[in-house]
Design a protein around this motif. Structure first.
Motif, PDB file in Angstrom:
ATOM      1  N   LEU A 133      41.304  51.366  41.313  1.00  0.00           N
ATOM      2  CA  LEU A 133      41.997  50.407  42.178  1.00  0.00           C
ATOM      3  C   LEU A 133      42.510  49.243  41.359  1.00  0.00           C
ATOM      4  N   ASP A 134      43.609  48.646  41.841  1.00  0.00           N
ATOM      5  CA  ASP A 134      44.092  47.431  41.205  1.00  0.00           C
ATOM      6  C   ASP A 134      43.366  46.228  41.799  1.00  0.00           C
ATOM      7  N   ALA A 135      43.697  45.045  41.336  1.00  0.00           N
ATOM      8  CA  ALA A 135      42.996  43.823  41.757  1.00  0.00           C
ATOM      9  C   ALA A 135      43.027  43.583  43.256  1.00  0.00           C
ATOM     10  N   ALA A 136      44.082  44.041  43.930  1.00  0.00           N
ATOM     11  CA  ALA A 136      44.203  43.856  45.375  1.00  0.00           C
ATOM     12  C   ALA A 136      43.456  44.931  46.171  1.00  0.00           C
ATOM     13  N   GLY A 137      42.942  45.952  45.478  1.00  0.00           N
ATOM     14  CA  GLY A 137      42.238  47.028  46.170  1.00  0.00           C
ATOM     15  C   GLY A 137      43.166  48.188  46.546  1.00  0.00           C
ATOM     16  N   THR A 138      44.316  48.261  45.910  1.00  0.00           N
ATOM     17  CA  THR A 138      45.257  49.347  46.134  1.00  0.00           C
ATOM     18  C   THR A 138      44.993  50.457  45.119  1.00  0.00           C
ATOM     19  N   GLY A 152      39.255  37.644  39.101  1.00  0.00           N
ATOM     20  CA  GLY A 152      40.534  38.324  38.994  1.00  0.00           C
ATOM     21  C   GLY A 152      40.813  39.303  40.127  1.00  0.00           C
ATOM     22  N   VAL A 153      39.827  39.550  40.949  1.00  0.00           N
ATOM     23  CA  VAL A 153      39.968  40.478  42.077  1.00  0.00           C
ATOM     24  C   VAL A 153      40.530  39.697  43.255  1.00  0.00           C
ATOM     25  N   THR A 154      41.658  40.167  43.808  1.00  0.00           N
ATOM     26  CA  THR A 154      42.310  39.440  44.892  1.00  0.00           C
ATOM     27  C   THR A 154      42.143  40.102  46.253  1.00  0.00           C
ATOM     28  N   GLY A 155      41.721  41.369  46.276  1.00  0.00           N
ATOM     29  CA  GLY A 155      41.522  42.079  47.536  1.00  0.00           C
ATOM     30  C   GLY A 155      40.263  41.614  48.248  1.00  0.00           C
ATOM     31  N   THR A 156      40.165  41.958  49.513  1.00  0.00           N
ATOM     32  CA  THR A 156      39.003  41.583  50.313  1.00  0.00           C
ATOM     33  C   THR A 156      37.799  42.423  49.921  1.00  0.00           C
ATOM     34  N   VAL A 157      36.710  41.734  49.553  1.00  0.00           N
ATOM     35  CA  VAL A 157      35.457  42.390  49.200  1.00  0.00           C
ATOM     36  C   VAL A 157      34.554  42.339  50.420  1.00  0.00           C
ATOM     37  N   ALA A 158      34.032  43.477  50.826  1.00  0.00           N
ATOM     38  CA  ALA A 158      33.126  43.564  51.978  1.00  0.00           C
ATOM     39  C   ALA A 158      32.132  44.690  51.689  1.00  0.00           C
ATOM     40  N   ALA A 159      31.460  45.170  52.720  1.00  0.00           N
ATOM     41  CA  ALA A 159      30.492  46.258  52.543  1.00  0.00           C
ATOM     42  C   ALA A 159      30.384  47.070  53.824  1.00  0.00           C
ATOM     43  N   VAL A 205      39.865  47.529  38.585  1.00  0.00           N
ATOM     44  CA  VAL A 205      38.640  46.839  38.985  1.00  0.00           C
ATOM     45  C   VAL A 205      37.431  47.533  38.375  1.00  0.00           C
ATOM     46  N   THR A 206      36.532  46.711  37.825  1.00  0.00           N
ATOM     47  CA  THR A 206      35.289  47.204  37.236  1.00  0.00           C
ATOM     48  C   THR A 206      34.130  46.351  37.736  1.00  0.00           C
ATOM     49  N   ASP A 207      32.924  46.766  37.366  1.00  0.00           N
ATOM     50  CA  ASP A 207      31.771  45.905  37.637  1.00  0.00           C
ATOM     51  C   ASP A 207      31.694  44.865  36.517  1.00  0.00           C
ATOM     52  N   GLY A 208      30.688  44.044  36.544  1.00  0.00           N
ATOM     53  CA  GLY A 208      30.552  42.963  35.571  1.00  0.00           C
ATOM     54  C   GLY A 208      30.371  43.422  34.138  1.00  0.00           C
ATOM     55  N   LYS A 209      29.942  44.666  33.940  1.00  0.00           N
ATOM     56  CA  LYS A 209      29.751  45.188  32.588  1.00  0.00           C
ATOM     57  C   LYS A 209      30.914  46.057  32.128  1.00  0.00           C
ATOM     58  N   GLU A 253      28.858  41.427  40.021  1.00  0.00           N
ATOM     59  CA  GLU A 253      30.182  40.870  39.723  1.00  0.00           C
ATOM     60  C   GLU A 253      31.228  41.981  39.766  1.00  0.00           C
ATOM     61  N   LEU A 254      32.361  41.686  40.368  1.00  0.00           N
ATOM     62  CA  LEU A 254      33.551  42.527  40.289  1.00  0.00           C
ATOM     63  C   LEU A 254      34.550  41.775  39.437  1.00  0.00           C
ATOM     64  N   LYS A 255      35.237  42.498  38.562  1.00  0.00           N
ATOM     65  CA  LYS A 255      36.245  41.849  37.728  1.00  0.00           C
ATOM     66  C   LYS A 255      37.358  42.846  37.436  1.00  0.00           C
ATOM     67  N   THR A 256      38.390  42.359  36.799  1.00  0.00           N
ATOM     68  CA  THR A 256      39.480  43.242  36.400  1.00  0.00           C
ATOM     69  C   THR A 256      39.397  43.479  34.899  1.00  0.00           C
ATOM     70  N   ALA A 257      39.956  44.606  34.490  1.00  0.00           N
ATOM     71  CA  ALA A 257      39.994  44.954  33.077  1.00  0.00           C
ATOM     72  C   ALA A 257      41.306  45.681  32.804  1.00  0.00           C
ATOM     73  N   THR A 258      41.771  45.581  31.577  1.00  0.00           N
ATOM     74  CA  THR A 258      42.972  46.294  31.167  1.00  0.00           C
ATOM     75  C   THR A 258      42.563  47.679  30.703  1.00  0.00           C
ATOM     76  N   SER A 259      43.264  48.700  31.216  1.00  0.00           N
ATOM     77  CA  SER A 259      42.968  50.083  30.848  1.00  0.00           C
ATOM     78  C   SER A 259      44.274  50.823  30.589  1.00  0.00           C
ATOM     79  N   SER A 260      44.173  52.093  30.234  1.00  0.00           N
ATOM     80  CA  SER A 260      45.362  52.925  30.045  1.00  0.00           C
ATOM     81  C   SER A 260      46.127  53.113  31.351  1.00  0.00           C
TER      82      SER A 260
END
Length: 173
Positions: A162-167, A114-121, A69-73, A57-64
């Motif tokens: 990175l932010d939610a869009a991958g920037t 919450g992640v809006t950027g393109t996820v690929a590999a 973007v973070t992993d599921g944990k 899982e990729l998700k967003t989290a609030t930080s300083s």
């Protein structure tokens, strides 16, 4: 014969120097991370072979640094300025990977909350798949020990969250 060994030793020393500086660090990192491997989400709940961790899982989290973007944990993910956005390979190799393990794709693409950027590999040299967000390969920082840590931010001015869009967020903490 002695001259050949001397040249080979010099070439080997040069190769080691290049690899230890590949991740932008002036101090070589230990062969295995000093901190425990990141607690990424996997089906077994453990990192995949110490060479990265599978992310379910990729998700967003609030930080300083804002929303990141973070992993599921909740472990922070980073990008590397020396990578090429949208490129097919990672610029982090050798000892760099000991300090910056890749975020790996498991059998399926991770869910994104919450992640809006393109996820690929992209392919790794050992045949695994490294996750990308907005074209940037994703990594953990071995010195982040708990969810919410952002201690890898701005390391050597080449590692960024990175932010939610991958920037990349290039604010120094």
């Amino acid at each position: 014969m002695m001259r050949t060994r001397s040249i080979s030793t010099t070439a080997l020393a040069a190769a080691v120097l290049v690899l230890t500086t590949a991740c932008g660090s002036s101090t070589p990192e230990p062969a295995s991370p000093a901190a425990p491997s990141p607690s990424a989400s996997t089906s077994a709940g453990t990192p995949a072979g110490g060479g990265g961790a599978e992310v379910a899982e990729l998700k967003t989290a609030t930080s300083s640094l804002g929303t990141i973007v973070t992993d599921g944990k909740g472990m922070t993910l980073y990008m590397f300025d020396k990578d090429t956005k949208g490129g097919a390979t990672s610029a982090c190799t050798g000892q760099c990977l000991a300090a910056w393990p890749p975020a790996l794709m498991g059998a399926a693409a991770p869910t994104a909350s919450g992640v809006t950027g393109t996820v690929a590999a992209i392919d790794t040299p050992d045949g695994k798949k490294q996750l990308t967000l907005g074209g940037w390969p994703l990594y953990y920082w071995a010195k982040d020990t708990k969810p919410g840590d952002v201690t890898g931010q701005a390391v050597k001015d080449v590692w960024w969250v990175l932010d939610a869009a991958g920037t990349p967020i290039k604010t120094k903490s």
